[in-house]
Each structure stands twice: as structure tokens, then as C-alpha cells.
Design a protein around this motif. Structure first.
Motif, PDB file in Angstrom:
ATOM      1  N   PHE A 151      48.538 -23.840  26.711  1.00 48.17           N
ATOM      2  CA  PHE A 151      49.251 -25.121  26.760  1.00 48.17           C
ATOM      3  C   PHE A 151      50.693 -24.939  26.305  1.00 48.17           C
ATOM      4  CE2 PHE A 151      50.709 -29.051  24.858  1.00 48.17           C
ATOM      5  CZ  PHE A 151      50.225 -30.044  25.678  1.00 48.17           C
ATOM      6  N   ASP A 152      50.855 -24.291  25.168  1.00 43.61           N
ATOM      7  CA  ASP A 152      52.189 -24.067  24.609  1.00 43.61           C
ATOM      8  C   ASP A 152      52.948 -22.983  25.384  1.00 43.61           C
ATOM      9  OD1 ASP A 152      54.158 -24.735  22.716  1.00 43.61           O
ATOM     10  OD2 ASP A 152      53.582 -23.062  21.443  1.00 43.61           O
ATOM     11  N   ALA A 153      52.235 -21.974  25.873  1.00 46.11           N
ATOM     12  CA  ALA A 153      52.886 -20.861  26.578  1.00 46.11           C
ATOM     13  C   ALA A 153      53.623 -21.311  27.835  1.00 46.11           C
ATOM     14  CB  ALA A 153      51.854 -19.790  26.929  1.00 46.11           C
ATOM     15  N   VAL A 154      53.136 -22.360  28.515  1.00 46.71           N
ATOM     16  CA  VAL A 154      53.828 -22.838  29.714  1.00 46.71           C
ATOM     17  C   VAL A 154      54.804 -23.975  29.416  1.00 46.71           C
ATOM     18  CG1 VAL A 154      52.039 -22.069  31.309  1.00 46.71           C
ATOM     19  CG2 VAL A 154      51.999 -24.429  30.432  1.00 46.71           C
ATOM     20  N   GLY A 155      54.793 -24.487  28.188  1.00 46.99           N
ATOM     21  CA  GLY A 155      55.762 -25.510  27.801  1.00 46.99           C
ATOM     22  C   GLY A 155      55.323 -26.939  28.009  1.00 46.99           C
ATOM     23  N   LEU A 156      54.022 -27.218  28.009  1.00 43.33           N
ATOM     24  CA  LEU A 156      53.563 -28.592  28.245  1.00 43.33           C
ATOM     25  C   LEU A 156      53.934 -29.550  27.117  1.00 43.33           C
ATOM     26  CD1 LEU A 156      50.104 -28.081  29.960  1.00 43.33           C
ATOM     27  CD2 LEU A 156      52.221 -28.949  30.981  1.00 43.33           C
ATOM     28  N   GLY A 157      54.295 -29.045  25.962  1.00 42.91           N
ATOM     29  CA  GLY A 157      54.691 -29.900  24.854  1.00 42.91           C
ATOM     30  C   GLY A 157      56.129 -30.375  24.906  1.00 42.91           C
TER      31      GLY A 157
END
Length: 169
Positions: A151-157
Motif C-alpha cells: 500500500f505504502d510502496a505504491v503511494g496510496l497514502g
């Protein structure tokens, strides 16, 4: 900010309804929806926010629950199946408010659902394999690194809602 950080901060909400796939594949297939807007994610992926405006403009407005997803229009599963002919396509939902939330995810490939539908409801812990969204991203080939999930690795946050992804710059 990761989804788990948002869950821990009662002041912040997070809402996402989206299709995620390889940028080139999603760019070519999303042309079926004239109001579609894509946003870039890391690792060569794109996000198509599933907003009310998108569905109001491009469907007959009849929303049904498909595979447990909320607010997807009738026939959208068939569209995802068609889009997945050339490679995997994920449909994801995440909603967190006041530290409580839920996630749903499914991945289509070759015209069929190959992962899910996965669902973690309010007050349920994520399984050892990870959250539904992270598991779907992993199926798309996303690689997490030290201290970050998919989730964080692709930048969804980077955005707090599906609507904010529409005007991504």
C-alpha cells in the motif's frame, strides 16, 4: 502516511474506491469510460478512481453490490474481466474513519477473478498475509521494501479520498 497510520489517527479519514493496473494497460482500456481520469502510482501502476461522478456520467446510474464491493454499477465486473484479458487488474476499496475501517479487494486476470474477493471488516485484524489491498497489489507485482507494505510502496497514502485522486498533479 500508510493506511495503518491513518487507522491510528482518529482525526483523519481515508476512503478509496479504485481500479489499479499497469499504466499502459489501464490507459488503453479506461477509454471505455470517457470521464475516467488516471493517476500515476509507483512501480509502473496507474489508479482509476471510482467516483460517483464517473459512474453518473458513464453508466445508467444503477448501483449494485458486486462481489461485496459498495457502489459499483451493474456490469462493472464484466468490464473488469474484459480489461484483464491482457494482464491483472485490481479493484480495491478502503475506508477508515475514527480509527475504524474496512478493506475489500479482488484481482481479475485472463477474464476471471484470480484473487478474492478479500474482505476485512471493522475491528478485524489483517491476516498474516496482509491487508486485502496489499495482497491485491502484490498480485499485480508490487514489491514492498523494508518498513513499508505494498500500500505504502505504491503511494496510496498520498491522497485521502478517491475524489482527490481525480485532480492528481
Amino acid at each position: 502516511m500508510t493506511l495503518s497510520e491513518a487507522e491510528g489517527d482518529a482525526r483523519m479519514g481515508y476512503e478509496l474506491r479504485a481500479v489499479i493496473a499497469d499504466w499502459a494497460r489501464l490507459e488503453s482500456t479506461a477509454r471505455e469510460l470517457p470521464a475516467a481520469r488516471l493517476a500515476p502510482l509507483a512501480q509502473g501502476l496507474a489508479l482509476l478512481p471510482l467516483t460517483d461522478a464517473l459512474f453518473a456520467a458513464d453508466t445508467d446510474g444503477s448501483e449494485v453490490t458486486a462481489l461485496g464491493f459498495r457502489g459499483l454499477p451493474d456490469g462493472f465486473e464484466a468490464m473488469l474481466a474484459r480489461w484483464s484479458a491482457a494482464g491483472p487488474v485490481a479493484c480495491v476499496e478502503a475506508e477508515v474513519f475514527g480509527g475504524v475501517g474496512e478493506q475489500r479487494a479482488a484481482v481479475w486476470e485472463g477474464g476471471a477473478v484470480v484473487l478474492g474477493p478479500l474482505h476485512v471488516d471493522e475491528d478485524e485484524p489483517f491476516p498474516a498475509e496482509g491487508s486485502p489491498v496489499s495482497r491485491a497489489l502484490r498480485r499485480l507485482g508490487v514489491r514492498a521494501d523494508a518498513g513499508r507494505d505494498e500500500f505504502d510502496a505504491v503511494g496510496l497514502g498520498r491522497r485521502r479520498s478517491s475524489e482527490e485522486w481525480v485532480d492528481y498533479d
